[in-house]
Design a protein around this motif. Structure first.
Motif, PDB file in Angstrom:
ATOM      1  N   HIS A  72       0.836  -1.202   0.000  1.00  0.00           N
ATOM      2  CA  HIS A  72       0.000   0.000   0.000  1.00  0.00           C
ATOM      3  C   HIS A  72       0.872   1.253   0.000  1.00  0.00           C
ATOM      4  O   HIS A  72       1.825   1.362   0.785  1.00  0.00           O
ATOM      5  CB  HIS A  72      -0.925   0.013   1.215  1.00  0.00           C
ATOM      6  N   ARG A  77      -1.008   4.385  -0.828  1.00  0.00           N
ATOM      7  CA  ARG A  77      -2.018   5.421  -0.579  1.00  0.00           C
ATOM      8  C   ARG A  77      -2.720   5.088   0.743  1.00  0.00           C
ATOM      9  O   ARG A  77      -3.738   4.401   0.758  1.00  0.00           O
ATOM     10  CB  ARG A  77      -3.005   5.497  -1.741  1.00  0.00           C
ATOM     11  N   THR A 137      -6.119   3.362  -0.535  1.00  0.00           N
ATOM     12  CA  THR A 137      -6.345   1.915  -0.604  1.00  0.00           C
ATOM     13  C   THR A 137      -6.245   1.281   0.778  1.00  0.00           C
ATOM     14  O   THR A 137      -6.496   0.083   0.926  1.00  0.00           O
ATOM     15  CB  THR A 137      -5.308   1.245  -1.524  1.00  0.00           C
ATOM     16  N   SER A 180     -10.865  -3.942  -2.064  1.00  0.00           N
ATOM     17  CA  SER A 180     -10.741  -2.563  -2.548  1.00  0.00           C
ATOM     18  C   SER A 180     -10.008  -1.660  -1.576  1.00  0.00           C
ATOM     19  O   SER A 180      -9.305  -0.731  -1.976  1.00  0.00           O
ATOM     20  CB  SER A 180     -12.125  -1.974  -2.834  1.00  0.00           C
ATOM     21  N   VAL A 181     -10.193  -1.919  -0.292  1.00  0.00           N
ATOM     22  CA  VAL A 181      -9.549  -1.074   0.720  1.00  0.00           C
ATOM     23  C   VAL A 181      -9.273  -1.914   1.968  1.00  0.00           C
ATOM     24  O   VAL A 181     -10.105  -2.721   2.383  1.00  0.00           O
ATOM     25  CB  VAL A 181     -10.435   0.145   1.071  1.00  0.00           C
ATOM     26  N   ALA A 237      -2.256  -4.493  -1.659  1.00  0.00           N
ATOM     27  CA  ALA A 237      -2.890  -3.364  -2.332  1.00  0.00           C
ATOM     28  C   ALA A 237      -3.456  -3.769  -3.681  1.00  0.00           C
ATOM     29  O   ALA A 237      -2.891  -4.646  -4.361  1.00  0.00           O
ATOM     30  CB  ALA A 237      -1.870  -2.240  -2.500  1.00  0.00           C
ATOM     31  N   PRO A 238      -4.581  -3.166  -4.089  1.00  0.00           N
ATOM     32  CA  PRO A 238      -5.094  -3.434  -5.445  1.00  0.00           C
ATOM     33  C   PRO A 238      -4.062  -3.107  -6.504  1.00  0.00           C
ATOM     34  O   PRO A 238      -3.062  -2.437  -6.217  1.00  0.00           O
ATOM     35  CB  PRO A 238      -6.323  -2.493  -5.526  1.00  0.00           C
ATOM     36  N   GLY A 252      -2.681   0.287  -6.482  1.00  0.00           N
ATOM     37  CA  GLY A 252      -2.418   0.844  -5.162  1.00  0.00           C
ATOM     38  C   GLY A 252      -1.012   1.312  -4.966  1.00  0.00           C
ATOM     39  O   GLY A 252      -0.706   2.070  -4.040  1.00  0.00           O
TER      40      GLY A 252
END
Length: 354
Positions: free
Chosen positions: A193, A195, A257, A284-285, A349-350, A353
């Motif tokens: 991640h 973000r 994210t 998603s998060v 993370a996506p 991300g």
């Protein structure tokens, strides 16, 4: 015809009748001074006599006068505690542990709240002192300067719970909250991640929340990231405020994210809002919390969080004061370990991300 023996009674301040110490002494076949010694200094009488007096007290329903006892031993066996609020489940859990320990040592807990207001806390402390507390438990180390002077002048020992600050002269029992903030943030950066937002607790007069926020910021910086102002929000420990903060974050075009939450209650609000908005967690998060409240492992998804040894912190605070008041050795500063509990609310993370 058998003579009628009238029980001797005393009147309390409200005028109600109650069993007096003279009746206990008469029935046990001892003097009132012996009953008093058995209650105030049990080791001064034999175990057999102590047991006989205790049985008589149970039989007649005698309740010792706390104020009179305090004059005799110069102690009320009462410990005060001031917490910000009892709405926070963590405080309720800790106070229950403290109460359990103090009861096992024949001490009474007297509780007050201050709503994170140092002036209110000072007033409450004065009220508790006027009621004869022997010691005081405070939350954190942000207090009115007059409060410490009051306790020092009155020779009342106190301990700060929830913080560990060995460089300060005041007793402290807790965890390193900044280190906990770094730990949970490193977990997220380790999952890729980049973000990462934070919904922190209100910082005013809350050094624990301040330390957690500081730890998150430090971990982001060591990962080459920064804490964006629009991704850093402060709320009270309320679900509605946490949901509003999550709604603001998730409504951004470049939404985060991952969200670090100041405690588990805030995390619950973020999880609820994510579900309402159709953002699957953790796909998603990712969401993390602090404290590891009981509900956190039962949620779907179960919450990744920092486990704080709440019960032990508060019990050790009680032990510190009871030992200090008894003249026993007591460790002034005690650090307890936190632990990262990884559950279902965090994942890599996506794809966008990083």
């Amino acid at each position: 015809m058998k003579p009628v023996i009238k029980k001797s009674r005393t009147r309390n301040r409200e005028g109600a009748r109650g069993v007096g110490i003279r009746e206990v002494a008469t029935r046990a076949g001892v003097s009132t001074a012996t009953v008093s010694r058995s209650l105030n200094n049990p080791n001064s009488v034999s175990a057999e006599l102590r047991a006989r007096i205790a049985a008589t007290i149970d039989e007649v329903g005698y309740i010792p006068d706390a104020s009179a006892r305090a004059l005799t031993v110069r102690r009320t066996r009462t410990i005060g505690a001031i917490v910000p609020t009892v709405d926070n489940a963590m405080f309720a859990q800790g106070l229950q542990s403290l109460q359990r320990y103090l009861a096992s040592r024949d001490h009474l807990l007297l509780l007050a709240t201050n709503e994170y207001d140092l002036d209110v806390e000072l007033k409450q402390a004065r009220n508790l002192v006027s009621r004869g507390i022997d010691g005081l438990i405070l939350r954190g180390d942000e207090h009115h300067a007059e409060l410490r002077k009051l306790l020092t002048d009155q020779c009342i020992p106190f301990v700060n719970v929830g913080v560990y600050e060995p460089h300060k002269p005041y007793a402290s029992i807790g965890t390193d909250n900044a280190a906990a903030g770094r730990s949970v943030t490193r977990h997220l950066t380790g999952l890729g991640h980049r973000r990462i937002a934070m919904v922190a607790a209100m910082q005013r007069n809350n050094d624990r929340a301040q330390a957690r926020l500081r730890g998150v910021k430090e971990a982001l910086e060591e990962a080459g990231l920064s804490m964006r102002p629009d991704w850093t929000l402060q709320v009270n420990y309320r679900l509605d405020e946490a949901r509003a903060a999550a709604r603001a974050l998730f409504g951004l075009k470049d939404r985060p994210t991952a969200v670090v939450c100041g405690n588990d209650v805030i995390a619950y609000g973020v999880l609820l809002e994510a579900a309402k908005l159709g953002l699957p967690v953790p796909e998603s998060v990712s969401v993390v919390g602090f404290d590891d409240l009981e509900w956190s492992r039962h949620l779907h998804p179960a919450l990744t969080t920092i486990h704080m040894p709440t019960d032990e912190i508060w019990q050790r605070a009680g032990e510190y004061l009871v030992h200090t008041l008894s003249g026993m050795p007591a460790i002034r500063h005690h650090e307890l370990d936190f632990s990262l509990v990884v559950r279902e609310s965090t994942a890599p993370a996506p794809g966008d991300g990083a």
